[in-house]
Design a protein around this motif. Structure first.
Motif, PDB file in Angstrom:
ATOM      1  N   ASP A  19      -4.988   4.854 -11.551  1.00  0.00           N
ATOM      2  CA  ASP A  19      -5.190   3.335 -11.367  1.00  0.00           C
ATOM      3  C   ASP A  19      -4.460   2.429 -12.091  1.00  0.00           C
ATOM      4  O   ASP A  19      -4.444   1.296 -11.463  1.00  0.00           O
ATOM      5  CB  ASP A  19      -6.832   3.195 -11.545  1.00  0.00           C
ATOM      6  CG  ASP A  19      -7.617   4.060 -10.613  1.00  0.00           C
ATOM      7  OD1 ASP A  19      -7.270   4.461  -9.640  1.00  0.00           O
ATOM      8  OD2 ASP A  19      -8.736   4.257 -11.151  1.00  0.00           O
ATOM      9  N   TYR A  49       0.675  -1.280   0.021  1.00  0.00           N
ATOM     10  CA  TYR A  49       0.053   0.072  -0.016  1.00  0.00           C
ATOM     11  C   TYR A  49       0.917   1.225  -0.086  1.00  0.00           C
ATOM     12  O   TYR A  49       0.572   2.408  -0.847  1.00  0.00           O
ATOM     13  CB  TYR A  49      -1.012   0.036   1.332  1.00  0.00           C
ATOM     14  CG  TYR A  49      -1.575   1.166   1.291  1.00  0.00           C
ATOM     15  CD1 TYR A  49      -3.118   1.316   0.786  1.00  0.00           C
ATOM     16  CD2 TYR A  49      -1.367   2.245   2.046  1.00  0.00           C
ATOM     17  CE1 TYR A  49      -3.823   2.333   0.856  1.00  0.00           C
ATOM     18  CE2 TYR A  49      -1.824   3.601   2.380  1.00  0.00           C
ATOM     19  CZ  TYR A  49      -3.211   3.600   1.580  1.00  0.00           C
ATOM     20  OH  TYR A  49      -3.948   4.771   1.864  1.00  0.00           O
ATOM     21  N   ASN A  59      -3.716  -4.161  -5.904  1.00  0.00           N
ATOM     22  CA  ASN A  59      -5.116  -4.487  -5.999  1.00  0.00           C
ATOM     23  C   ASN A  59      -5.213  -6.065  -5.990  1.00  0.00           C
ATOM     24  O   ASN A  59      -6.235  -6.633  -5.570  1.00  0.00           O
ATOM     25  CB  ASN A  59      -5.952  -3.975  -7.322  1.00  0.00           C
ATOM     26  CG  ASN A  59      -6.163  -2.392  -7.049  1.00  0.00           C
ATOM     27  OD1 ASN A  59      -6.362  -1.793  -5.862  1.00  0.00           O
ATOM     28  ND2 ASN A  59      -6.074  -1.757  -7.793  1.00  0.00           N
ATOM     29  N   ASN A  60      -4.247  -6.702  -6.834  1.00  0.00           N
ATOM     30  CA  ASN A  60      -4.246  -7.965  -6.896  1.00  0.00           C
ATOM     31  C   ASN A  60      -3.723  -8.736  -5.436  1.00  0.00           C
ATOM     32  O   ASN A  60      -4.444  -9.781  -5.432  1.00  0.00           O
ATOM     33  CB  ASN A  60      -2.875  -8.364  -8.091  1.00  0.00           C
ATOM     34  CG  ASN A  60      -3.360  -8.016  -9.447  1.00  0.00           C
ATOM     35  OD1 ASN A  60      -4.582  -7.984  -9.913  1.00  0.00           O
ATOM     36  ND2 ASN A  60      -2.407  -7.701 -10.316  1.00  0.00           N
ATOM     37  N   ARG A  68      -1.828  -1.769  -9.381  1.00  0.00           N
ATOM     38  CA  ARG A  68      -2.251  -2.968  -9.839  1.00  0.00           C
ATOM     39  C   ARG A  68      -1.813  -4.253  -9.138  1.00  0.00           C
ATOM     40  O   ARG A  68      -2.419  -4.932  -8.602  1.00  0.00           O
ATOM     41  CB  ARG A  68      -1.926  -3.058 -11.337  1.00  0.00           C
ATOM     42  CG  ARG A  68      -2.443  -2.260 -12.481  1.00  0.00           C
ATOM     43  CD  ARG A  68      -2.328  -2.825 -13.881  1.00  0.00           C
ATOM     44  NE  ARG A  68      -1.132  -3.305 -14.124  1.00  0.00           N
ATOM     45  CZ  ARG A  68      -0.247  -2.519 -14.729  1.00  0.00           C
ATOM     46  NH1 ARG A  68      -0.350  -0.898 -14.729  1.00  0.00           N
ATOM     47  NH2 ARG A  68       0.957  -2.926 -14.968  1.00  0.00           N
TER      48      ARG A  68
END
Length: 230
Positions: free
Chosen positions: A208, A195, A217-218, A214
């Motif tokens: 994004d 993060y 998020n994964n 990415r």
């Protein structure tokens, strides 16, 4: 032989003068106690997560209930024993009492090396010398002092063995739960670290499609569903 070598050799020969039982001495008891407390703390979050506990124990609700009761009793005993050792006066004769009563069956003896400043294993041929030396120290007490010392030392030894037995009975389940908890902590820590990387890389998540965003998020998507707190 140098002077230092002579001192080291003499100290080695005199290790039996200050013996302790390998598996029954205050330092070992305190170390084992902290290890058991640490193991309990690692899985304490299961107390409020009934579903995770049942799942971790192969879906057996009865086993999960029995574990929670036994685990609660174990934690209470660990806390009480820790308090007893920290608040009560522990006799200076605790470590010497058990060699004095020839408790070599509890893992053999260690002897203190004055030159090295640490304990080392004694050879079996030195056990009798260590026992005799320990007995002299105990016999220097008055009869009343001996009774008081023996009473307190036996109380501590009994508490230690009782707690160790309780822990051993639960150890398999504790290690399973502890392992799962460590995996959860590892996943959460990895997400937290990613993060921060993603936030910096995307200037506060403005983009994004940033590679680090990415990846973050994964990582979120790969978290097992049961890890989310409802």
């Amino acid at each position: 032989m140098t002077e230092a070598e002579k001192k080291a050799y003499k100290a080695k020969q005199l290790r039996y003068k200050k013996p302790i039982v390998r598996g029954l001495n205050i330092e070992t008891i305190q170390s084992e106690l902290w290890d058991m407390i640490s193991a309990c703390e690692d899985i304490h979050w299961y107390d409020s997560d009934e579903e995770s506990l049942v799942n971790a124990l192969d879906g057996d609700e009865d086993e999960a209930y029995e574990f929670k009761i036994a685990f609660s009793d174990l934690e209470a005993e660990l806390e009480q024993f820790q308090e007893d050792l920290s608040r009560e006066y522990v006799s200076d004769y605790f470590d010497v009492l058990f060699p004095a009563v020839r408790a070599r069956y509890a893992g053999g003896y260690l002897g203190f090396d004055q030159y090295e400043g640490d304990y080392y294993g004694l050879e079996p041929y030195a056990y009798s010398f260590a026992e005799d030396e320990a007995a002299k120290k105990i016999m220097s007490l008055t009869k009343k002092e001996i009774l008081q010392t023996v009473g307190q030392c036996l109380k501590i030894a009994y508490q230690y063995m009782a707690i160790q037995y309780r822990y051993d009975c639960l150890e398999a389940a504790i290690e399973i739960l502890r392992g799962e908890n460590m995996e959860r902590i590892k996943i959460v820590k990895g997400i937290e670290e990613q993060y921060l990387i993603a936030e910096k890389s995307s200037d506060g998540f403005k983009w994004d499609h940033d590679k680090e965003v990415r990846k973050f998020n994964n990582m979120i998507l790969q978290v097992p569903q049961e890890y989310w707190i409802q």
